[in-house]
Motif scaffolding. Structure first.
Motif, short mmCIF file in Angstrom:
data_model
loop_
_atom_site.label_atom_id
_atom_site.label_comp_id
_atom_site.label_asym_id
_atom_site.label_seq_id
_atom_site.Cartn_x
_atom_site.Cartn_y
_atom_site.Cartn_z
N GLY A 26 0.78 -1.22 0.00
CA GLY A 26 0.00 0.00 0.00
C GLY A 26 0.81 1.28 0.00
O GLY A 26 0.24 2.37 0.10
N PHE A 27 2.13 1.17 -0.09
CA PHE A 27 2.98 2.36 -0.16
C PHE A 27 4.29 1.98 -0.84
O PHE A 27 4.58 0.79 -1.06
CB PHE A 27 3.23 2.94 1.23
N THR A 28 5.10 2.98 -1.16
CA THR A 28 6.38 2.74 -1.82
C THR A 28 7.39 2.27 -0.78
O THR A 28 8.08 3.06 -0.16
CB THR A 28 6.85 4.03 -2.52
N PHE A 29 7.46 0.96 -0.62
CA PHE A 29 8.24 0.35 0.47
C PHE A 29 9.68 0.86 0.51
O PHE A 29 10.18 1.23 1.57
CB PHE A 29 8.22 -1.16 0.29
N GLY A 30 10.32 0.91 -0.63
CA GLY A 30 11.74 1.27 -0.68
C GLY A 30 12.04 2.72 -0.34
O GLY A 30 13.20 3.09 -0.24
N ALA A 31 11.02 3.52 -0.14
CA ALA A 31 11.21 4.93 0.18
C ALA A 31 11.19 5.21 1.68
O ALA A 31 11.46 6.34 2.10
CB ALA A 31 10.15 5.78 -0.52
N TYR A 32 10.88 4.20 2.48
CA TYR A 32 10.65 4.41 3.91
C TYR A 32 11.61 3.64 4.80
O TYR A 32 11.95 2.48 4.50
CB TYR A 32 9.22 3.99 4.28
N THR A 33 12.01 4.31 5.90
CA THR A 33 12.59 3.58 7.02
C THR A 33 11.52 2.64 7.58
O THR A 33 10.36 3.03 7.68
CB THR A 33 13.06 4.56 8.10
N MET A 34 11.93 1.42 7.93
CA MET A 34 11.01 0.46 8.51
C MET A 34 11.38 0.18 9.96
O MET A 34 12.56 0.26 10.35
CB MET A 34 11.01 -0.84 7.71
N THR A 35 10.39 -0.15 10.75
CA THR A 35 10.58 -0.30 12.19
C THR A 35 9.93 -1.58 12.71
O THR A 35 8.96 -2.08 12.14
CB THR A 35 9.95 0.89 12.93
N LEU A 47 9.88 0.83 20.66
CA LEU A 47 10.63 0.63 19.43
C LEU A 47 11.79 -0.32 19.68
O LEU A 47 12.59 -0.09 20.59
CB LEU A 47 11.15 1.98 18.91
N VAL A 48 11.87 -1.37 18.89
CA VAL A 48 12.92 -2.37 19.05
C VAL A 48 14.07 -2.13 18.08
O VAL A 48 15.24 -2.24 18.46
CB VAL A 48 12.34 -3.79 18.82
N ALA A 49 13.75 -1.83 16.83
CA ALA A 49 14.80 -1.65 15.83
C ALA A 49 14.24 -0.89 14.64
O ALA A 49 13.02 -0.91 14.40
CB ALA A 49 15.34 -3.00 15.36
N ASP A 50 15.14 -0.22 13.91
CA ASP A 50 14.73 0.41 12.67
C ASP A 50 15.85 0.26 11.64
O ASP A 50 17.01 0.02 11.99
CB ASP A 50 14.31 1.87 12.86
N ILE A 51 15.46 0.42 10.39
CA ILE A 51 16.41 0.27 9.28
C ILE A 51 16.05 1.28 8.21
O ILE A 51 14.88 1.43 7.85
CB ILE A 51 16.41 -1.18 8.73
N THR A 52 17.05 1.99 7.71
CA THR A 52 16.80 3.01 6.70
C THR A 52 16.34 2.38 5.38
O THR A 52 16.43 1.16 5.18
CB THR A 52 18.05 3.86 6.46
N ASN A 53 15.85 3.21 4.48
CA ASN A 53 15.17 2.71 3.29
C ASN A 53 16.06 1.81 2.43
O ASN A 53 15.59 0.81 1.87
CB ASN A 53 14.61 3.86 2.46
N ALA A 54 17.36 2.13 2.35
CA ALA A 54 18.27 1.31 1.55
C ALA A 54 18.96 0.24 2.39
O ALA A 54 19.76 -0.54 1.86
CB ALA A 54 19.31 2.19 0.87
N TYR A 94 4.91 -8.56 18.66
CA TYR A 94 5.82 -7.79 17.82
C TYR A 94 5.07 -7.28 16.58
O TYR A 94 4.33 -8.03 15.93
CB TYR A 94 7.01 -8.65 17.40
N TYR A 95 5.32 -5.99 16.28
CA TYR A 95 4.66 -5.32 15.17
C TYR A 95 5.70 -4.61 14.31
O TYR A 95 6.71 -4.14 14.82
CB TYR A 95 3.69 -4.25 15.67
N CYS A 96 5.40 -4.48 13.02
CA CYS A 96 6.24 -3.63 12.19
C CYS A 96 5.43 -2.41 11.76
O CYS A 96 4.20 -2.38 11.85
CB CYS A 96 6.77 -4.38 10.98
N ASN A 97 6.15 -1.40 11.34
CA ASN A 97 5.53 -0.19 10.81
C ASN A 97 6.58 0.53 10.00
O ASN A 97 7.70 0.05 9.84
CB ASN A 97 5.00 0.69 11.94
N ARG A 98 6.22 1.65 9.47
CA ARG A 98 7.15 2.47 8.72
C ARG A 98 7.37 3.77 9.49
O ARG A 98 6.71 4.04 10.49
CB ARG A 98 6.60 2.76 7.32
#
Length: 115
Positions: A26-35, A47-54, A94-98
Motif C-alpha cells: 500500500g505504499f512505496t516500500f523502498g522509500a521508507y525507514t522500517m521499524t 521501538l525495538v529496531a529500525d532500518i533506513t530505506n536502503a 511484535y509489530y512492524c511499521n514504517r
C-alpha cells in the motif's frame, strides 16, 4: 491502503532464536525507514529496531543490541527481525511499521520465551 502482515512468532526456550517477517503493502516500500515495535502485557509499545530505506543504517533498543538483527528485502517488500539468544523479557507481541508511522497496525506476531 497501507497494510502490515507480521509472521514468524512462536514459543521458544530461553537462548533460542526466531526470525520474524513483515510483508508491507500500500505504499512505496523502498522509500521508507522500517521499524519493529513490541508490546508486552501491561506495558507501552516500544521501538525495538529500525532500518533506513536502503538498509544502510540500523538502530536498536539497548536491551536487544547484539542479539537482534533487522534487515529488509525491498524487492519482496519485506522487513525481517532475526532474534537470537532470546530471553523471557523479550516476550511480547511484535509489530512492524514504517517511519513516519502509518495506521492501522497489523495483527502482530506473538513471541513467547519460556522454559
Amino acid at each position: 491502503q497501507v497494510q502490515f502482515v507480521e509472521s514468524g512468532g512462536g514459543l521458544v526456550q530461553p537462548g533460542g532464536s526466531l526470525r520474524l517477517s513483515c510483508a508491507a503493502s500500500g505504499f512505496t516500500f523502498g522509500a521508507y525507514t522500517m521499524t519493529w515495535y513490541r508490546q508486552a502485557p501491561g506495558k507501552e509499545r516500544e521501538l525495538v529496531a529500525d532500518i533506513t530505506n536502503a538498509g544502510s543504517r540500523t538502530n536498536y533498543l539497548y536491551a536487544v543490541e547484539g542479539r537482534f538483527t533487522i534487515s529488509r528485502d525491498n524487492a519482496k517488500r519485506t522487513v525481517y527481525l532475526q532474534m537470537n539468544s532470546l530471553k523471557p523479557e523479550d516476550t511480547a507481541m511484535y509489530y512492524c511499521n514504517r517511519r513516519p508511522m502509518s495506521g492501522p497496525w497489523g495483527q502482530g506476531t506473538q513471541v513467547t520465551v519460556s522454559s
